[in-house]
Design a protein around this motif. Structure first.
Motif, PDB file in Angstrom:
ATOM      1  N   UNK A  14       5.276  -5.592  -4.132  1.00 14.93           N
ATOM      2  CA  UNK A  14       4.471  -4.752  -3.245  1.00 14.93           C
ATOM      3  C   UNK A  14       3.952  -5.606  -2.099  1.00 14.93           C
ATOM      4  N   UNK A  15       4.060  -5.076  -0.873  1.00 14.58           N
ATOM      5  CA  UNK A  15       3.464  -5.731   0.291  1.00 14.58           C
ATOM      6  C   UNK A  15       2.459  -4.776   0.907  1.00 14.58           C
ATOM      7  N   UNK A  16       1.205  -5.199   0.948  1.00 15.95           N
ATOM      8  CA  UNK A  16       0.151  -4.451   1.619  1.00 15.95           C
ATOM      9  C   UNK A  16      -0.135  -5.202   2.912  1.00 15.95           C
ATOM     10  N   UNK A  17       0.129  -4.548   4.036  1.00 14.83           N
ATOM     11  CA  UNK A  17      -0.014  -5.173   5.346  1.00 14.83           C
ATOM     12  C   UNK A  17      -1.081  -4.423   6.125  1.00 14.83           C
ATOM     13  N   UNK A  18      -2.152  -5.120   6.462  1.00 14.73           N
ATOM     14  CA  UNK A  18      -3.243  -4.478   7.186  1.00 14.73           C
ATOM     15  C   UNK A  18      -3.863  -3.337   6.395  1.00 14.73           C
ATOM     16  N   UNK A  19      -3.900  -3.449   5.071  1.00 15.32           N
ATOM     17  CA  UNK A  19      -4.491  -2.421   4.220  1.00 15.32           C
ATOM     18  C   UNK A  19      -3.562  -1.274   3.872  1.00 15.32           C
ATOM     19  N   UNK A  20      -2.301  -1.331   4.308  1.00 18.95           N
ATOM     20  CA  UNK A  20      -1.339  -0.248   4.070  1.00 18.95           C
ATOM     21  C   UNK A  20      -0.169  -0.747   3.233  1.00 18.95           C
ATOM     22  N   UNK A  21       0.140  -0.021   2.158  1.00 21.44           N
ATOM     23  CA  UNK A  21       1.281  -0.339   1.304  1.00 21.44           C
ATOM     24  C   UNK A  21       2.564   0.006   2.055  1.00 21.44           C
TER      25      UNK A  21
END
Length: 139
Positions: A14-21
């Motif tokens: 899982x990559x959460x980037x800037x608070x978004x999955x």
């Protein structure tokens, strides 16, 4: 005693980037580099190895729909975004210990689009640099 040779796999990433999955992620790579130089003095062998600056760089590969969501978040361009990312490996359902790395201050360095005849989807490679990587953090 049972032996489990199961390794971390893409399906449990899982990559959460800037608070978004990011659900449209296709790949990720991040590397920490450090400048090192052997210092020579009398004789043929190095006397020490000195350390200079460190650098974090990488690349996120996403589908075009994910890219367009980033463009929207950046008011028309991903180049102005400064984001933190959480990269998590593993699934507790499979008995894995979850490993999470925090990529701090991620900034994209390039944005390009490419589509060829016969392609079924557009894949975007987004190179980046970052301030630091904190490995195996607790969240």
């Amino acid at each position: 005693m049972a032996f489990n040779s199961r390794e971390y796999e893409w399906g449990d990433f899982t990559l959460v980037l800037g608070g978004r999955d990011l659900t449209g992620i296709r790949g990720i790579k991040y590397t920490e580099k450090v400048e090192r130089e052997a210092i020579y003095a009398k004789g043929r062998n190095a006397h020490s190895i000195q350390t200079g600056n460190s650098q974090i760089e990488g690349e996120i590969t996403v589908l075009q729909s994910e890219y367009e969501a980033l463009v929207l978040a950046g008011n028309g361009s991903i180049m102005g975004l400064s984001l933190d990312a959480l990269a998590s490996y593993g699934s507790p359902l499979n008995g894995d210990m979850i490993i999470t790395d925090k990529i701090v201050g991620l900034r994209f360095t390039e944005s390009s689009k490419e589509l060829k005849q016969g392609d079924k989807f557009m894949e975007m490679k987004l190179p980046f640099i970052a301030l630091s990587v904190k490995n195996n953090i607790s969240i």
